[in-house]
Design an enzyme around this catalytic site. Structure first.
Site, mmCIF file in Angstrom:
data_model
loop_
_atom_site.group_PDB
_atom_site.id
_atom_site.type_symbol
_atom_site.label_atom_id
_atom_site.label_comp_id
_atom_site.label_asym_id
_atom_site.label_seq_id
_atom_site.Cartn_x
_atom_site.Cartn_y
_atom_site.Cartn_z
ATOM 1 N N HIS A 39 3.688 19.034 -5.611
ATOM 2 C CA HIS A 39 5.288 19.099 -5.205
ATOM 3 C C HIS A 39 6.023 19.624 -6.374
ATOM 4 O O HIS A 39 5.858 18.932 -7.555
ATOM 5 C CB HIS A 39 5.512 17.803 -4.651
ATOM 6 N N ARG A 85 16.918 21.475 -3.073
ATOM 7 C CA ARG A 85 16.714 23.075 -3.066
ATOM 8 C C ARG A 85 17.321 23.748 -1.772
ATOM 9 O O ARG A 85 18.085 24.591 -1.796
ATOM 10 C CB ARG A 85 15.590 23.221 -3.521
ATOM 11 N N SER A 141 0.869 -1.321 -0.125
ATOM 12 C CA SER A 141 -0.098 -0.150 -0.133
ATOM 13 C C SER A 141 0.960 1.303 0.154
ATOM 14 O O SER A 141 2.188 1.302 0.375
ATOM 15 C CB SER A 141 -0.806 -0.027 1.289
ATOM 16 N N GLY A 143 9.768 10.383 4.733
ATOM 17 C CA GLY A 143 10.093 11.327 5.694
ATOM 18 C C GLY A 143 9.928 11.108 7.096
ATOM 19 O O GLY A 143 10.766 10.875 8.017
HETATM 20 C C1 LIG Z 1 6.130 9.745 -2.441
HETATM 21 C C2 LIG Z 1 5.229 10.121 -1.331
HETATM 22 C C3 LIG Z 1 6.042 10.267 -0.202
HETATM 23 C C4 LIG Z 1 5.301 10.615 1.110
HETATM 24 N N1 LIG Z 1 5.831 10.822 2.207
HETATM 25 C C5 LIG Z 1 5.171 11.272 3.308
HETATM 26 C C6 LIG Z 1 5.867 11.490 4.545
HETATM 27 O O1 LIG Z 1 7.149 11.431 4.628
HETATM 28 N N2 LIG Z 1 5.066 11.768 5.778
HETATM 29 C C7 LIG Z 1 3.818 11.941 5.490
HETATM 30 O O2 LIG Z 1 3.308 12.134 6.475
HETATM 31 N N3 LIG Z 1 3.391 11.545 4.378
HETATM 32 C C8 LIG Z 1 3.723 11.239 3.213
HETATM 33 N N4 LIG Z 1 3.164 10.930 2.338
HETATM 34 C C9 LIG Z 1 1.744 10.826 1.943
HETATM 35 C C10 LIG Z 1 1.023 9.613 2.923
HETATM 36 O O3 LIG Z 1 1.985 8.481 2.675
HETATM 37 C C11 LIG Z 1 -0.061 9.137 2.505
HETATM 38 O O4 LIG Z 1 -0.960 10.084 2.399
HETATM 39 C C12 LIG Z 1 -0.610 7.803 3.353
HETATM 40 O O5 LIG Z 1 0.214 6.980 3.481
HETATM 41 C C13 LIG Z 1 -2.067 7.255 3.028
HETATM 42 O O6 LIG Z 1 -2.516 6.328 3.819
HETATM 43 P P1 LIG Z 1 -3.747 5.587 3.460
HETATM 44 O O7 LIG Z 1 -3.908 4.368 4.688
HETATM 45 O O8 LIG Z 1 -4.823 6.381 3.692
HETATM 46 O O9 LIG Z 1 -3.905 4.784 2.245
HETATM 47 P P2 LIG Z 1 -2.736 3.993 1.354
HETATM 48 O O10 LIG Z 1 -1.805 3.912 2.217
HETATM 49 O O11 LIG Z 1 -2.707 4.632 0.257
HETATM 50 O O12 LIG Z 1 -3.624 2.639 1.125
HETATM 51 C C14 LIG Z 1 -4.768 2.465 0.330
HETATM 52 C C15 LIG Z 1 -5.137 1.080 0.479
HETATM 53 O O13 LIG Z 1 -6.458 0.911 -0.363
HETATM 54 C C16 LIG Z 1 -6.318 -0.056 -1.105
HETATM 55 N N5 LIG Z 1 -7.477 0.432 -2.094
HETATM 56 C C17 LIG Z 1 -7.542 1.271 -3.118
HETATM 57 N N6 LIG Z 1 -8.468 1.162 -3.841
HETATM 58 C C18 LIG Z 1 -9.451 0.095 -3.599
HETATM 59 C C19 LIG Z 1 -10.470 -0.830 -3.912
HETATM 60 N N7 LIG Z 1 -11.107 -0.138 -4.936
HETATM 61 N N8 LIG Z 1 -10.800 -1.876 -3.366
HETATM 62 C C20 LIG Z 1 -9.710 -2.439 -2.640
HETATM 63 N N9 LIG Z 1 -8.996 -1.793 -2.022
HETATM 64 C C21 LIG Z 1 -8.565 -0.613 -2.408
HETATM 65 C C22 LIG Z 1 -5.018 -0.044 -1.526
HETATM 66 O O14 LIG Z 1 -4.763 -1.615 -2.003
HETATM 67 C C23 LIG Z 1 -4.364 -0.024 -0.359
HETATM 68 O O15 LIG Z 1 -4.080 -1.061 0.618
HETATM 69 C C24 LIG Z 1 3.814 10.562 1.096
HETATM 70 C C25 LIG Z 1 2.978 10.538 -0.141
HETATM 71 C C26 LIG Z 1 3.742 10.073 -1.405
HETATM 72 C C27 LIG Z 1 3.039 9.785 -2.561
#
Ligand SMILES: Cc1cc2nc3c(=O)[nH]c(=O)nc-3n(C[C@H](O)[C@H](O)[C@H](O)COP(=O)(O)OP(=O)(O)OC[C@H]3O[C@@H](n4cnc5c(N)ncnc54)[C@H](O)[C@@H]3O)c2cc1C
Ligand code: SF4
Ligand code: SF4
Ligand code: FES
Lengths: 245, 614
Positions: B257, B273, B42, B49
């Site tokens: 970003h 940067r 996921s 970070g």
């Molecule tokens: C490159 C990058 C670096 C980042 N670094 C940081 C950081 O350093 N610090 C910070 O605070 N935030 C950071 N973020 C943001 C943060 O990582 C995310 O916002 C956060 O992890 C989201 O977690 P979540 O549990 O909401 O969803 P996710 O971890 O995105 O999980 C989503 C889940 O939903 C499932 N899913 C999706 N659609 C469906 C469906 N239709 N049916 C069944 N399952 C589905 C997926 O398989 C997955 O398991 C970063 C984001 C990016 C892109």
């Protein structure tokens, strides 16, 4: 004029009664900084929309895109076409169950591994939300993290001769998982407890020490060191057990 | 067809979903998480970070407390957040970080004694206290007054995700991976589960549940260029939109970003940067100092992204097979610095671009990064519009980020909100009795089966899924990007409306059998275009600039008229625009709107009488 790349890709859709396993050729013009992620998506969007493969982060951090690239298991997203010859052969990882074309089911394999190794901290202590966190030495924390870097791509398992021969072999990834908990001071399991899990041919004694796993690990995990460490530990444990009888 | 029953069904096995599932399981309920990929893949695991919590263990974090964290968060949101929620978050974050430590996260710990650190290219020294030895360490991050970001080396998300998934295995939470939820089952009042598609066989499965939770992450993939994983496509959001009852909150709030690398839009850190890297155009000339004489490359994320886009529009972008971009130059920092302090960047460049940043320029462009908008919930995580439906994490508009989220606050939100909402769900489940009406379920399944059959046989038309998707992404990219104007947004809305018609006429080119990836794209396409319209139309109507939402024609933050949250509904399937409603951004005000202390300062205050602004 850039190169024309020739891709030989394994095709088989087990859910389609008309499908037979075979290799199929696709031709694509190479562009700057092309990776297999870009190439495969272009083939799917422009040539064959049914082509199955797995990518997720496309940044080398999630482990979704393991496949056999010109004979060697690796992550497709950080493989550049520039580093490959003009003819590229792609096969799904062996050992894992095939979903279709280049896509395999690593999830089920790894879930079984967690269950077998009881991959969580075993402790009697209760969490107290009003207390400070328990202290830990930073070096210990860093050492644990080093082993936890495994992305479960399955490359080491696919490259392992033992894993190909016996379905129940826990693989370098599984053994590495055990090592991770063994060195964690929070986990109260004893060496005897671990011996119950890996002190056999499905575990550490099934490993032939041929190094293929470490060679292909895209995260450069020190798998050989871990295997050696466990072999010594479990060897001693097994001797102790013998004498106790 | 298989039918699976559970007390709590979570769509998503990232940090937010798994955290909530553990809470329900610990309270004695059965919980299943669905996921497109094995849980540990996921997107949560991509965060490097760290996560914010005001533990105040590091000497640079001394004096930190939830109050300071709360204030940073509200300012960061440009006063667009729900302050009650931000307060709940700041107060709970330290407890959750400690809980994670108890569960097994190998947090970096305080090492007492002297060490050096860099700021603005200069070297400084700090001394960590002996009595804090072994407590959780923190690092510095943008927009925070103190060092507050807890981390494990450069793989925080990965480490926390592993621990959380282990905890799920231990607590008996089942994760059904390679399973995609495609529609909610509901009777107009209560949600009772989902229809899902098995991504191992292509078969439909029904999941029936007393409580259903959306924790499906962000939807960055409706844009062409994003740092998000390919699975962050908003498929689960579209199920909620399709009900016509559940609103999406603040969809126009999209974070960009400045430095995604081209072509794959993987992120290279702001540290480049920060350490003195510069941005160059097609003539390898610096340009940021011309737009921002004082701060140049070091202006805030939204500001730099905005000028980069402007500069490319003026014709100074570098043409490439993947579209236009600019250059990031860190060559002058030298080999030692690049392979040392910027090792991550060095590896990304060599792995993915075949570019050696010691001698070569890095191709970059501003890239979609985070979705502040999502399924609107109240402070308990209950979605508006349907009973038994909850949401948390990036998928939700809970809403502690308002119009801009701070780095490190999202990962922390996943576990904090997951814990809080999980507890509320457990309360809801206590004494919850439901009937599952077979007619309703059969109906829902039949509807999905018909959709699939129609796509397979091209019954509605033969539009190419990938081309229609590209048209949607392109429209958003042009009109609803970093800076927005009435003209651009109007054009964007019109071209999305046209794309919506095409999306209804999609037909497959392949036979659609088994796990068919073309079918997976087709099934969510129409819903995605509706979401894109929510973004664009919401942005068109919001005639102010707040956080990441920048209107060139309305540059002021207008607290008099717009201190509110947009709610977007798709009332009827045949509509060609969302229906927008507004609610107050926050009911409880701890900090009244003021200057953020960074970025632009033009504000139309809530007390300004109408007609006084230009
Ligand atoms: C490159 C990058 C670096 C980042 N670094 C940081 C950081 O350093 N610090 C910070 O605070 N935030 C950071 N973020 C943001 C943060 O990582 C995310 O916002 C956060 O992890 C989201 O977690 P979540 O549990 O909401 O969803 P996710 O971890 O995105 O999980 C989503 C889940 O939903 C499932 N899913 C999706 N659609 C469906 C469906 N239709 N049916 C069944 N399952 C589905 C997926 O398989 C997955 O398991 C970063 C984001 C990016 C892109
Ligand atoms: S060293 Fe052991 S685990 Fe590694 S590949 Fe060889 S047999 Fe397999
Ligand atoms: S140990 Fe290395 S090769 Fe094996 S699964 Fe983990 S990351 Fe992949
Ligand atoms: S797609 Fe995540 S490692 Fe390749």
């Amino acid at each position: 004029m850039s190169r024309l790349l020739k891709f030989n890709i394994f095709r088989y859709n087990p859910q389609d009664e008309l499908s037979e396993p075979h290799m199929e050729e696709f031709v694509l013009e190479e562009t700057d900084s092309m990776t297999l992620f870009i190439a495969l998506n272009r083939i799917r969007e422009e040539q064959d929309p049914s082509l199955q493969f797995d990518f997720c982060c496309r940044a080398g951090i999630c482990g979704a895109c393991g496949m056999v690239i010109n004979g060697r298991p690796g992550l497709a997203c950080h493989t550049k076409t520039k580093d490959l010859p003009g003819e590229i052969t792609l096969l799904p990882l062996p050992v894992f169950k095939l979903v279709g074309d280049l896509s395999v089911d690593t999830g089920t394999w790894f879930r079984e591994m967690y269950t077998r190794t009881e991959s969580w901290i075993h402790t009697e202590k209760e969490f107290d939300p009003s207390a400070l966190e328990e202290r830990m030495d930073n070096k210990e924390a860093v050492a644990i993290y080093e082993l936890e870097r495994c992305v479960e791509c399955g490359c080491c398992v696919a490259a392992c001769a033992t894993a190909r021969l016996r379905e129940d072999f826990i693989g370098a990834a599984g053994l590495n998982r055990v090592a991770r908990f063994l060195i964690d001071p929070r986990d109260q399991r004893t060496e005897n407890d671990y011996y119950e899990i890996i002190g056999n041919d499905m575990g550490i004694f099934g490993c032939m020490g041929l190094l293929a796993c470490e060679d292909v690990c895209p995260k450069h995990l020190p798998l050989q060191n871990q295997l050696g460490f466990l072999r010594r530990k479990m060897g001693i444990t097994s001797l102790k057990r013998l004498f106790k009888k | 067809m298989q039918t699976i029953y559970t007390d709590l069904l979570v769509v998503g096995a990232g940090l937010a979903g798994e955290r909530a599932a553990v809470e329900a399981a610990d309270a004695g309920f059965s919980a299943i998480c669905l996921s497109l990929v094995p849980a540990r893949r996921s997107h949560s695991s991509a965060a490097q970070g760290g996560m914010q919590a005001s533990l105040g263990n590091s000497v640079m974090g001394e004096g930190d407390c939830p109050d300071v964290h709360f204030e940073d968060t509200v300012k960061g949101s440009d006063w667009g957040c729900d302050q009650e929620v931000a307060r709940l978050f700041a107060d709970t974050a330290p407890i959750e970080m400690r809980r994670l430590a108890h569960w097994g996260v190998p947090w970096n710990r305080v090492v007492p004694g002297k060490s050096i650190y860099y700021k603005g290219g200069k070297q400084y020294e700090k001394v960590e206290a002996k009595e804090k030895e072994g407590l959780i360490m923190a690092r510095s991050f943008g927009g925070t007054a103190k060092w507050r970001t807890c981390y494990t080396s450069d793989g925080t998300g990965h480490a926390v995700m592993c621990t959380m998934d282990n905890r799920c295995a231990q607590a008996g939470v089942e994760v059904h991976d390679k399973t995609e939820a495609i529609a909610l089952i509901h009777d107009g009042e209560t949600c009772s589960g989902v229809v899902a598609r098995c991504l191992r066989t292509g078969e439909l499965i029904t999941y029936l549940s007393k409580a259903t939770m959306i924790a499906a992450g962000g939807f960055g993939r409706i844009y062409p260029n994003t740092t998000n994983a390919v699975i962050c496509d908003g498929g689960a959001h579209t199920m909620c939109v399709d009900t016509g009852l559940v609103p999406m909150g603040n969809m126009e709030a999209v974070q960009f970003h400045p430095t995604g690398i081209v072509p794959t839009d993987i992120l290279v850190t702001e540290g480049c940067r920060g350490d003195g890297g510069t941005l160059l155009d097609v003539n390898e000339k610096r340009f940021m100092h011309e737009y921002e004489p004082e701060k140049a490359e070091l202006a805030s994320r939204d500001v730099v992204s905005r000028w980069m886009t402007h500069h490319m529009r003026e014709g100074h972008g570098v043409k490439s097979p993947y579209g236009e971009h600019l250059w990031l130059d860190i060559r002058h920092l030298g080999e030692e610095h690049i392979t040392g302090k910027l090792r991550e960047v060095y590896e990304i460049c060599t792995y993915f671009l075949g570019v050696n940043p010691i001698h070569q320029l890095i191709p970059v462009r501003p890239t979609q990064h985070y979705s502040m908008g999502g399924v609107r919930t109240n402070k308990d995580g209950a979605a508006y519009g349907l009973k038994g439906l909850f949401a948390a994490g990036e998928a939700a508009c809970w809403d502690m980020h308002g119009f801009n989220r701070l780095g490190g606050n999202s990962l922390a939100e996943t576990v904090v909100a997951g814990g809080i909402v999980g507890k509320k769900i457990a309360e809801y489940l206590q004494g919850c009795e439901t009937e599952f009406k077979t007619a309703l379920i059969n109906d829902a399944v039949k509807k999905q089966q018909t959709r699939i059959d129609d796509l397979r046989t091209s019954a509605n038309g033969s539009e190419n899924v990938y081309k229609v998707r590209a048209a949607m992404q392109d429209a958003l990219n042009k009109g609803a990007n970093i800076f927005r104007t009435e003209e651009g947004l109007k054009e964007c809305v019109v071209s999305l409306q046209d794309t919506l018609v095409r999306a209804k006429n999609v037909g497959l080119r392949s036979n659609g059998k088994g796990v068919n990836p073309e079918l997976a794209v087709a099934l969510k396409l129409e819903g995605q275009v509706r979401m894109a319209l929510m973004v664009a139309y919401g942005a068109l109507m919001r005639t102010e600039s707040r956080g990441s939402h920048n209107r060139e024609d309305f540059p002021a933050r207008n607290d008099r008229d717009w201190l509110n949250r947009t709610l977007a509904y798709w009332k009827k399937p045949d509509d060609d625009l969302p229906t927008l409603k507004y609610e107050d951004a926050t009911e409880v005000v701890e900090i009244p709107p003021g200057d953020r202390g960074y970025g632009k300062s033009e504000i139309i205050s809530a007390d300004t009488p109408k007609g006084k602004d230009k």
